[in-house]
Design a protein around this motif. Structure first.
Motif, short mmCIF file in Angstrom:
data_model
loop_
_atom_site.label_atom_id
_atom_site.label_comp_id
_atom_site.label_asym_id
_atom_site.label_seq_id
_atom_site.Cartn_x
_atom_site.Cartn_y
_atom_site.Cartn_z
N ALA A 157 0.81 -1.40 0.21
CA ALA A 157 -0.10 -0.19 0.01
C ALA A 157 0.86 1.15 0.03
N HIS B 224 3.05 1.62 -3.77
CA HIS B 224 1.92 1.39 -4.94
C HIS B 224 0.64 2.18 -4.62
N ALA B 225 0.36 3.15 -3.65
CA ALA B 225 -0.81 3.83 -3.48
C ALA B 225 -1.35 4.26 -4.50
N GLU C 246 -1.01 3.90 -7.85
CA GLU C 246 -1.85 2.82 -8.97
C GLU C 246 -2.77 2.12 -8.35
N LEU C 247 -2.78 1.68 -6.83
CA LEU C 247 -3.82 0.90 -6.37
C LEU C 247 -5.22 1.44 -6.21
N ARG C 248 -5.04 2.95 -6.03
CA ARG C 248 -6.20 3.90 -6.01
C ARG C 248 -6.81 4.07 -7.31
N ARG D 205 -8.11 -0.58 -6.00
CA ARG D 205 -7.65 -1.81 -4.87
C ARG D 205 -6.99 -1.27 -3.77
N LEU D 206 -7.10 -0.12 -3.66
CA LEU D 206 -6.20 0.38 -2.39
C LEU D 206 -7.07 0.17 -1.18
N ASP D 207 -8.55 0.37 -1.11
CA ASP D 207 -9.30 -0.10 -0.16
C ASP D 207 -9.22 -1.48 0.69
N VAL E 239 -6.48 -3.56 -0.31
CA VAL E 239 -5.17 -3.86 0.43
C VAL E 239 -5.41 -3.27 1.84
N ILE E 240 -5.90 -2.05 2.11
CA ILE E 240 -5.92 -1.55 3.74
C ILE E 240 -6.79 -2.26 4.26
#
Length: 509
Positions: A206, A209-210, A212-214, A218-220, A222-223
């Motif tokens: 997270a 690569h925050a 790209e994940l956002r 996919r960021l939420d 991963v968190i």
């Protein structure tokens, strides 16, 4: 036999504690708690003797001794802490230096097969737990052993029966209770270690690569994964509470039993023994248990340190690699192309590293370009010149255009001279991948080994680049050998393929 213990092996190998410092800390600890033990005995004598109302001069020495012991206990305890923490900090520094040296001198895939989060956990918290064993475990055990023997010896001079009861109670409080605590913690810690590693790996993902994940949404997730692993870690620790609670009650029960035994022995000795002696018999056992209060934590520290030592041995001695099948032999004709295809964890990265080791018996023959190679906090030009220092700006610009970074470079204020502040954090994952591919283009090694060259690129551009890499005469001269590890190949690409099997718990790409 003892060399098989991972904790002992790494204590001698990595920590390398100086015996003189350990002895000094142990002596200061014994003297500190010994002052408390002596203070209890002298105070008991003083109370009983004062009750007899003797001349005041008969009590002067005891009064001064009580004051001196009370002061010396605090002073010696402080000195013991200084010596103990000095020993532990020096041992931690030795451990980190030794571990980094072993990683640097060992095979490359020993460290690179681990994710950054897993490596941070092992090198960080595992080394801390290993170094803490000196202060939290070794010294308390030494001090408790010496003082327990001293207390039992003094009581034995008054009443052998009371001494036997005290010895049994000290064993319960100082050995049985810590053993139960250690077993309970070991069960939870073995599970917690994995959850902590998974949590740290997800956290590093997270953090790194925050953006790209956002963008990909996919960021939420991963968190949420980080939070789930942390909750599971807490549940694993809670499962150890029941036996640990029983172990916590055992020292109190042991103290009560020892005092009761002293009372019974005192009643039997009352007709023939001086009141001052009986007072010592009653009060001394209470102070004898002070040294054992730290032993449950010492046992926990030993358990955690042994688990940490086992995890560190896996990366210092390649323990996990011994459980993996050997990489298959691969023939690489000059000018050939080979694709190594397989899912994550199937051993593609290990195979490429093995090839690099075998081919580089002739220095400079082969180059392995890792998936997560480092981007330095310097200019773009210098980041590219690390593979070939004599490359011209014309060659660098040509490589940048080939990998699709021409527009990005044109928007930078100083072009090739732009400094990438923060290294890889100054670029996106896709830009980082393209910069690494530009390095590959500039290199002039006869054999090029590429690990996941199109990771983090969009599907269409990634497929185009992969086809160009594996097509003779496109990216590389026809006489250069190219081996690419990837998850999949385009259907239109005609290239020899080496398949890696589905992983069964293996580690590494």
């Amino acid at each position: 036999m003892f060399r098989r213990d991972p904790l002992l092996r790494l204590t001698l190998d990595l920590l390398r504690p100086r015996l003189s410092r350990l002895v000094a800390a142990s002596v200061l600890g014994v003297l500190s708690l010994g002052s408390a033990l002596a203070l209890a005995g002298v105070s008991a004598w003083l109370i009983a003797r004062a009750w007899q109302m003797p001349p005041i001069l008969d009590l002067t020495v005891a009064v001064v001794a009580v004051r001196a012991l009370g002061i010396s206990r605090g002073v010696l305890g402080y000195c013991q802490r200084l010596a103990a923490h000095d020993t532990a900090l020096r041992a931690a520094a030795n451990a980190r230096t030794g571990l980094y040296r072993k990683l640097a001198e060992g095979p490359e895939d020993v460290a690179m097969r681990l994710s950054s989060g897993e490596l941070v956990t092992r090198v960080g918290s595992s080394v801390d737990e290993l170094a803490d064993v000196v202060v939290r475990s070794v010294l308390p055990i030494v001090v408790a052993t010496v003082l327990s023997c001293a207390a039992v010896g003094v009581i034995a001079l008054i009443s052998p029966g009371a001494a036997a009861i005290l010895a049994l109670c000290l064993l319960i409080a100082g050995a049985a209770a810590p053993a139960i605590t250690a077993r309970a913690v070991a069960a939870a810690e073995s599970v917690a270690v994995q959850h902590r590693s998974d949590r740290d790996s997800a956290t590093m993902l997270a953090l790194e690569h925050a953006p790209e994940l956002r963008v990909s949404g996919r960021l939420d997730g991963v968190i949420a994964t980080v939070e789930r692993h942390h909750r599971e870690w807490g549940h694993a620790a809670d499962r150890a509470a029941s036996p640990a609670a029983l172990a916590a009650a055992m020292p109190s029960i042991a103290i009560g039993a020892s005092v009761l035994g002293a009372v019974v022995a005192g009643i039997a000795l009352a007709p023939t023994t001086a009141p001052t002696t009986l007072a010592i018999l009653m009060l001394l056992p209470l102070s004898a248990f002070e040294a054992t209060t730290a032993l449950p934590d010492a046992a926990v520290g030993l358990t955690k340190a042994r688990i940490a030592a086992r995890r560190l041995l896996e990366i210092t001695e390649g323990g996990q690699l011994r459980d993996r099948p050997a990489a298959p032999a691969v023939e690489l004709p000059a000018g050939g192309q080979l694709a190594v295809v397989g899912p994550s964890g199937s051993g593609k990265t290990t195979l490429l590293m093995s090839l690099a080791d075998r081919l580089n018996t002739t220095p400079g023959r082969a180059a392995f370009f890792a998936e997560d190679a480092h981007i330095f906090e310097t200019t773009i030009r210098d980041n590219l010149l690390v593979v070939r220092g004599d490359a011209t700006d014309t060659e660098l610009l040509s490589a940048i255009r080939r990998v699709g970074l021409a527009d990005w470079l044109a928007g930078l204020p100083e072009g090739l001279g732009t400094v990438l502040e923060g290294g890889h954090t100054a670029v996106s994952a896709g830009q980082r991948r393209r910069l690494l591919l530009a390095r590959v283009l500039i290199s002039d090694f006869p054999v090029v080994l590429l690990d996941e060259p199109t990771e983090n690129l969009d599907a269409a551009d990634g497929e185009r680049i992969l086809v160009e890499i594996l097509t003779p005469g496109e990216w590389f001269a026809a006489d250069r050998t190219v081996v690419v590890a990837t998850h999949h190949l385009p259907d239109t690409l005609d290239c020899p393929v080496l398949g890696c099997p589905q992983p069964t718990g293996a580690v590494g790409g």
